[in-house]
Design a protein around this motif. Structure first.
Motif, PDB file in Angstrom:
ATOM      1  N   MET A 263      -6.489   7.614 -53.973  1.00 27.50           N
ATOM      2  CA  MET A 263      -5.028   7.516 -53.923  1.00 27.50           C
ATOM      3  C   MET A 263      -4.463   6.266 -54.601  1.00 27.50           C
ATOM      4  SD  MET A 263      -4.009   9.292 -50.344  1.00 27.50           S
ATOM      5  CE  MET A 263      -4.215  11.081 -50.223  1.00 27.50           C
ATOM      6  N   THR A 264      -5.264   5.223 -54.682  1.00 27.58           N
ATOM      7  CA  THR A 264      -4.754   3.964 -55.238  1.00 27.58           C
ATOM      8  C   THR A 264      -4.152   4.113 -56.646  1.00 27.58           C
ATOM      9  OG1 THR A 264      -6.204   2.619 -53.862  1.00 27.58           O
ATOM     10  CG2 THR A 264      -5.401   1.600 -55.890  1.00 27.58           C
ATOM     11  N   PRO A 265      -4.817   4.805 -57.570  1.00 31.71           N
ATOM     12  CA  PRO A 265      -4.247   4.847 -58.939  1.00 31.71           C
ATOM     13  C   PRO A 265      -2.907   5.573 -59.035  1.00 31.71           C
ATOM     14  CG  PRO A 265      -6.561   5.546 -58.921  1.00 31.71           C
ATOM     15  CD  PRO A 265      -6.119   5.480 -57.505  1.00 31.71           C
ATOM     16  N   ILE A 266      -2.614   6.456 -58.084  1.00 32.03           N
ATOM     17  CA  ILE A 266      -1.352   7.214 -58.179  1.00 32.03           C
ATOM     18  C   ILE A 266      -0.308   6.746 -57.171  1.00 32.03           C
ATOM     19  CG2 ILE A 266      -2.376   9.314 -59.159  1.00 32.03           C
ATOM     20  CD1 ILE A 266      -2.367  10.489 -56.291  1.00 32.03           C
TER      21      ILE A 266
ATOM     22  N   ALA B 106      11.941  15.663 -52.177  1.00 29.33           N
ATOM     23  CA  ALA B 106      11.303  16.623 -53.087  1.00 29.33           C
ATOM     24  C   ALA B 106      10.331  15.923 -54.035  1.00 29.33           C
ATOM     25  CB  ALA B 106      12.368  17.368 -53.884  1.00 29.33           C
ATOM     26  N   GLU B 107      10.417  14.578 -54.118  1.00 27.26           N
ATOM     27  CA  GLU B 107       9.596  13.837 -55.079  1.00 27.26           C
ATOM     28  C   GLU B 107       8.457  13.037 -54.458  1.00 27.26           C
ATOM     29  OE1 GLU B 107      13.126  13.284 -55.242  1.00 27.26           O
ATOM     30  OE2 GLU B 107      13.236  14.995 -56.607  1.00 27.26           O
ATOM     31  N   THR B 108       8.574  12.688 -53.192  1.00 25.91           N
ATOM     32  CA  THR B 108       7.578  11.767 -52.613  1.00 25.91           C
ATOM     33  C   THR B 108       7.061  12.234 -51.254  1.00 25.91           C
ATOM     34  OG1 THR B 108       9.379  10.457 -51.670  1.00 25.91           O
ATOM     35  CG2 THR B 108       8.425   9.652 -53.730  1.00 25.91           C
ATOM     36  N   ILE B 109       5.837  11.800 -50.949  1.00 21.18           N
ATOM     37  CA  ILE B 109       5.268  11.987 -49.612  1.00 21.18           C
ATOM     38  C   ILE B 109       4.694  10.653 -49.146  1.00 21.18           C
ATOM     39  CG2 ILE B 109       4.674  14.429 -49.912  1.00 21.18           C
ATOM     40  CD1 ILE B 109       1.745  13.521 -50.294  1.00 21.18           C
ATOM     41  N   ILE B 110       4.554  10.547 -47.824  1.00 19.03           N
ATOM     42  CA  ILE B 110       3.807   9.412 -47.268  1.00 19.03           C
ATOM     43  C   ILE B 110       2.531   9.979 -46.660  1.00 19.03           C
ATOM     44  CG2 ILE B 110       5.099   9.501 -45.068  1.00 19.03           C
ATOM     45  CD1 ILE B 110       4.676   6.471 -44.829  1.00 19.03           C
TER      46      ILE B 110
ATOM     47  N   ILE C 249       2.610   5.679 -50.233  1.00 15.92           N
ATOM     48  CA  ILE C 249       3.690   6.502 -50.774  1.00 15.92           C
ATOM     49  C   ILE C 249       3.181   7.067 -52.091  1.00 15.92           C
ATOM     50  CG2 ILE C 249       6.076   6.536 -51.593  1.00 15.92           C
ATOM     51  CD1 ILE C 249       5.949   5.773 -48.670  1.00 15.92           C
ATOM     52  N   LEU C 250       3.263   8.390 -52.210  1.00 16.05           N
ATOM     53  CA  LEU C 250       2.694   9.046 -53.386  1.00 16.05           C
ATOM     54  C   LEU C 250       3.679  10.059 -53.956  1.00 16.05           C
ATOM     55  CD1 LEU C 250      -0.620   9.816 -51.542  1.00 16.05           C
ATOM     56  CD2 LEU C 250      -0.486   8.250 -53.470  1.00 16.05           C
ATOM     57  N   PRO C 251       3.559  10.347 -55.257  1.00 17.03           N
ATOM     58  CA  PRO C 251       4.336  11.451 -55.805  1.00 17.03           C
ATOM     59  C   PRO C 251       3.948  12.738 -55.075  1.00 17.03           C
ATOM     60  CG  PRO C 251       3.318  10.163 -57.562  1.00 17.03           C
ATOM     61  CD  PRO C 251       2.720   9.685 -56.275  1.00 17.03           C
ATOM     62  N   TYR C 252       4.921  13.598 -54.825  1.00 21.65           N
ATOM     63  CA  TYR C 252       4.722  14.781 -53.981  1.00 21.65           C
ATOM     64  C   TYR C 252       3.521  15.625 -54.411  1.00 21.65           C
ATOM     65  CZ  TYR C 252       6.046  19.061 -51.449  1.00 21.65           C
ATOM     66  OH  TYR C 252       6.058  20.161 -50.646  1.00 21.65           O
ATOM     67  N   GLU C 253       3.579  16.171 -55.602  1.00 19.93           N
ATOM     68  CA  GLU C 253       2.522  17.094 -56.054  1.00 19.93           C
ATOM     69  C   GLU C 253       1.176  16.387 -56.172  1.00 19.93           C
ATOM     70  OE1 GLU C 253       2.364  20.350 -56.987  1.00 19.93           O
ATOM     71  OE2 GLU C 253       4.460  20.950 -56.745  1.00 19.93           O
TER      72      GLU C 253
ATOM     73  N   LEU D 173      -0.483  15.617 -52.706  1.00 20.87           N
ATOM     74  CA  LEU D 173      -1.106  16.768 -52.046  1.00 20.87           C
ATOM     75  C   LEU D 173      -2.378  17.200 -52.785  1.00 20.87           C
ATOM     76  CD1 LEU D 173       2.071  18.854 -51.083  1.00 20.87           C
ATOM     77  CD2 LEU D 173       0.647  17.439 -49.582  1.00 20.87           C
ATOM     78  N   LYS D 174      -2.359  17.090 -54.099  1.00 17.80           N
ATOM     79  CA  LYS D 174      -3.574  17.408 -54.866  1.00 17.80           C
ATOM     80  C   LYS D 174      -4.686  16.405 -54.534  1.00 17.80           C
ATOM     81  CE  LYS D 174      -1.644  19.811 -58.856  1.00 17.80           C
ATOM     82  NZ  LYS D 174      -1.170  19.690 -60.244  1.00 17.80           N
ATOM     83  N   ALA D 175      -4.304  15.156 -54.326  1.00 21.98           N
ATOM     84  CA  ALA D 175      -5.308  14.119 -54.025  1.00 21.98           C
ATOM     85  C   ALA D 175      -6.030  14.415 -52.717  1.00 21.98           C
ATOM     86  CB  ALA D 175      -4.644  12.745 -53.971  1.00 21.98           C
TER      87      ALA D 175
END
Lengths: 258, 127
Positions: free
Chosen positions: A161-164, A224-228, A241-245, A248-250
């Motif tokens: 998750m760190t790189p994204i 719609a853009e971010t998730i925690i 905090i990560l970009p949404y898509e 979830l892929k990570a």
């Protein structure tokens, strides 16, 4: 006979540890001198150091563990396997078969938890192991101690998750003392959610029963853009905090790589 | 379309989804479920329990400013290395809950989107 002092710190890592290992493996058995070191005070770090020591032993060696100068226990090991653990104050029968890993793990935990300054001194073992002696691999000990899993699962998730991550907080123990990186505006939210997730925020606790020392986590869409993402395993944790898509892929990627 | 039919459709059209369920958060009960083989009551109870605790982390009372009011608190994905649980409700105050259990390493976002659509349809039918 020339004695070679091998004093690589047990907690050394990277090039220093590799140098020590190479020097040790290249030294003829007859010249291997006693090796001694003071172990860390933290019980978990002590276990890590002891497992590292066993993992480096090929020829039979006997390890004496002292607490504040008094003999606490003796270990014997060879071929990177633990052959015996004898606690001086509590002699017990030699474990065999399926219980050997858990029995050795219990004794190592007891040793690691003993208060005081723990020193470790290892020397060549005079008695050759018998062919039918039961021994335990470092891998089995790590599994019995929940050690390898604890480290790898949460570390692997953090690495994925760190790189994204837009912002990230990872901790051992207290999220408030964790390592933060990324956009500063997210820090407070990460800390608050981490405390709620861990059940330390004075409200209804999360208090999920983790399955057999495995990592667990939740992902909450913020927009719609971010998730925690919040995850924990034992005393280690991650909030990001990560970009949404991509976030979830990570998670699916982490599951696939496990 | 009945709730059971909605759950069947969600499961059958979501790759990697092995169980879908409709529950009530206020009573903590799963009321309907869809799976290929029967699922013990204890598993459904544990699923609802997981939903309650997971959604509590995203309570509306704690909604941070940087989040969207229509999004935050409506869905949570609970995960382990073995599987993911998707929990969705139509709005942050709703007691009706859609659950979807996804096997490990399967895409989560499409199931989450389909579960949202299912929750919206059930809410619309009930209003």
């Amino acid at each position: 006979m020339t004695q070679v002092a091998l004093s690589t710190p047990l907690s050394a890592s990277g090039p220093a540890r590799l140098d020590g290992l190479l020097r040790r493996f290249a030294t003829p058995a007859g010249r291997l001198a006693r090796r001694s070191a003071t172990l860390p005070d933290d019980p978990r770090a002590r276990l890590d150091a002891l497992l590292q020591e066993i993992d480096e032993i090929m020829l039979p060696r006997r390890i004496e563990l002292r607490i504040d100068g008094k003999t606490l226990a003796h270990l014997s090991a060879y071929s990177r396997r633990l052959a015996s653990v004898e606690i001086v104050a509590r002699p017990g029968s030699r474990p065999t078969g399926e219980t050997i890993a858990s029995d050795f793990a219990d004794r190592l935990l007891e040793i690691a938890a003993t208060p005081g300054t723990l020193t470790c001194r290892s020397a060549r073992h005079q008695n050759r192991p018998r062919a039918n002696d039961s021994t335990c691999s470092v891998g089995a000990l790590k599994a019995a101690l929940g050690f390898d899993v604890q480290r790898s699962e949460i570390v692997r998730l953090t690495e994925i998750m760190t790189p994204i991550a837009i912002a990230k907080l990872d901790w051992v123990g207290d999220p408030g003392q964790g390592q933060f990186s990324g956009e500063g505006a997210w820090r407070q939210m990460l800390e608050q959610h981490a405390l709620i997730f861990l059940g330390r925020a004075g409200r209804k606790t999360f208090n999920r029963q983790a399955g057999a020392g495995r990592a667990e986590g939740i992902a909450i869409p913020l927009s719609a853009e971010t998730i925690i993402v919040l995850a924990r395993l034992s005393d280690r944790g991650l909030a990001a905090i990560l970009p949404y898509e991509a976030g979830l892929k990570a998670i699916a990627f982490w599951q696939a790589a496990g | 379309m009945t709730i059971k039919a909605q759950l069947d459709q969600l499961r059958e059209t979501s790759f990697g989804c092995v169980l879908t369920a409709f529950g009530d958060l206020s009573s903590g009960l799963i009321l309907r479920s869809s799976s290929e083989t029967p699922v013990p009551r204890e598993v459904l109870d544990a699923l609802c329990d997981d939903a309650t605790r997971s959604l509590a982390v995203a309570s509306r009372h704690t909604r941070p400013d940087a989040t969207a009011a229509s999004v935050y608190g409506t869905s949570v994905v609970s995960f382990t290395a073995q599987r993911s649980h998707v929990f969705v409700r139509h709005d942050p105050e709703a007691g009706d809950l859609i659950c979807a259990v996804i096997e490990k390493a399967q895409a989560i976002a499409p199931v989450l989107q389909s579960a949202r659509e299912t929750a919206a349809r059930i809410a619309e039918a009930g209003s």
